[in-house]
Scaffold this motif. Sequence first.
Motif, PDB file in Angstrom:
ATOM      1  N   ASP A  74       0.732  -1.448   0.230  1.00 15.44           N
ATOM      2  CA  ASP A  74      -0.138  -0.035  -0.122  1.00 15.44           C
ATOM      3  C   ASP A  74       0.698   1.051   0.024  1.00 15.44           C
ATOM      4  N   ARG A  84       0.005   3.969   2.888  1.00 18.33           N
ATOM      5  CA  ARG A  84      -0.107   2.669   4.005  1.00 18.33           C
ATOM      6  C   ARG A  84       2.110   2.340   4.692  1.00 18.33           C
ATOM      7  N   ILE A 128      -0.088  -5.567   3.412  1.00 18.94           N
ATOM      8  CA  ILE A 128      -1.421  -5.923   4.287  1.00 18.94           C
ATOM      9  C   ILE A 128      -1.810  -6.842   3.744  1.00 18.94           C
ATOM     10  N   GLU A 139      -9.477  -7.092   6.873  1.00 17.51           N
ATOM     11  CA  GLU A 139      -7.975  -6.844   7.426  1.00 17.51           C
ATOM     12  C   GLU A 139      -7.490  -7.936   8.766  1.00 17.51           C
ATOM     13  N   GLU A 197      -0.456  -6.260   9.219  1.00 12.78           N
ATOM     14  CA  GLU A 197       0.096  -5.415   8.875  1.00 12.78           C
ATOM     15  C   GLU A 197       1.570  -5.385   8.588  1.00 12.78           C
ATOM     16  N   GLN A 215       5.116  -2.733   8.545  1.00 12.41           N
ATOM     17  CA  GLN A 215       5.093  -1.595   8.509  1.00 12.41           C
ATOM     18  C   GLN A 215       7.023  -1.727   7.888  1.00 12.41           C
TER      19      GLN A 215
END
Lengths: 184, 283
Positions: B235, B238, B242, B251, B254, B256
């Motif tokens: 994404d 973001r 995800i 969802e 996640e 990151q």
Amino acid sequence: DATVGTPSDCKPCPCPEGATCAVVPKTREVVCTSCPTGTTGKRCELCDDGYFGDPLGEDGPVRACRACKCNDNIDPNAVGNCDRETGQCLKCIYNTDGFFCDRCKEGFYGNALATNPADKCKPCSCSPYGTVDRQTSCLQVTGQCQCLPHVTNRDCSACEPGFYNLQSGKGCQRCDCNPIGSTN
Amino acid sequence: PRPDVQPVPPGTHLLFAQSGKIEYIPMEGSGMKISEAKTALHLPEKVVIGVAYDCVERMVYWTDITTPAIGKADLQGGEPVQLIRSDLGSPEGIAIDHLGRTMYWTDSMKDRIEVASLDGAQRRVLIDTDLVNPRAIITDPNNGYLYWADWNRNAPKIEVAHMDGTSRRVLAKDDLGLPNGLTYDPQTSLLCWADAGTHKVECMNPNQNNRRQVMEGIQYPFGMASHGKNLFYTDWRRNAVIVIDSYAGRETEEFQPQKRSRLYGIATAYAQCPSGQNYCSVN
């Protein structure tokens, strides 16, 4: 390499403050692994995709990474919109062209900087019969095509009054009407 | 400094591209083992867009728009090799036919789909008509199909053709926005896509035309991969990978990365090749 056993085993990362680095095992090359936001490269010397600049000033003064500047003539969903160093726009849309997508591309005319995409660049559509060498390009702003002798209109699609035979492809010929027998 | 570029251990992983790197996340079941996410490959001067995996030789393949080039490297520890350097505009999506030993890619500047053998030889243009912004491309080697998505803002579409480019047809064109991500799961025969315009994830069985929505309200998907019941997408808003449970339509997880920048292509690197035989070897 912390396993050699000398005081100089560990050296500081050759990276901007706060960035970590790693040694690529095969080549022993040191690369920065968490460059400051917007930057990338072995030494954080490059801008991320969609940005341009010279964050370490390797090629002149320091220029922080900024978003591509292409006069709203790029698509935000595209990748590689501008050169990461110079900022040259690489993916102009709406029939625009130029370093900053700031003019119409060959064969189009109008104002590349207009706000409404429909008002930006229109095709020249020069008449093949009335245009010199059947050129397809025209003047940037007015859109005037280069007309053959006695040919008129922006797109060279008509003969001047008193002239005929646009289809000849050599310009229009005088009508040569007898003034006594003609109505005008 | 710690030498954190290690051979990728056995098992199934997710591979994704971010700013001069290809990262991997080990999988546990069909979820992610986030704590063991690492860099598989540093390509510091490149902008890597598409990522694909060859389960036979355990090689990762990628497209790079800066050179531009197509490259590969052995995930068990090997130097990057450039396979194709000439006549590329903006190579984006890439897919591997592990049975036919070929690779396919989209080029959004030359507006075409090309194919070459895995060493870069025997290159040829497969499709060069009616393409505007081709991006994601996916293979189904067992059935001999090629799927791709074109995010043309005036007429976005998802298409299919045989792997030789014949029998091309549009699978979806209505109610699409910017279909950036595309994935095909050979187990369930489901083709799924993530759309940055409609902000939806949708799936269909290409043979049944039974398109259905899996999820809505997602932010800005770019790449997509699948494994088991899960769908994975990168994404742009973001800056994360995800996980979506495609059965529950929500969802679940996640990831990151520490580095905050856009994530691009994502692929599932299976521990073993999915079973099946080459459609070409049948006839």
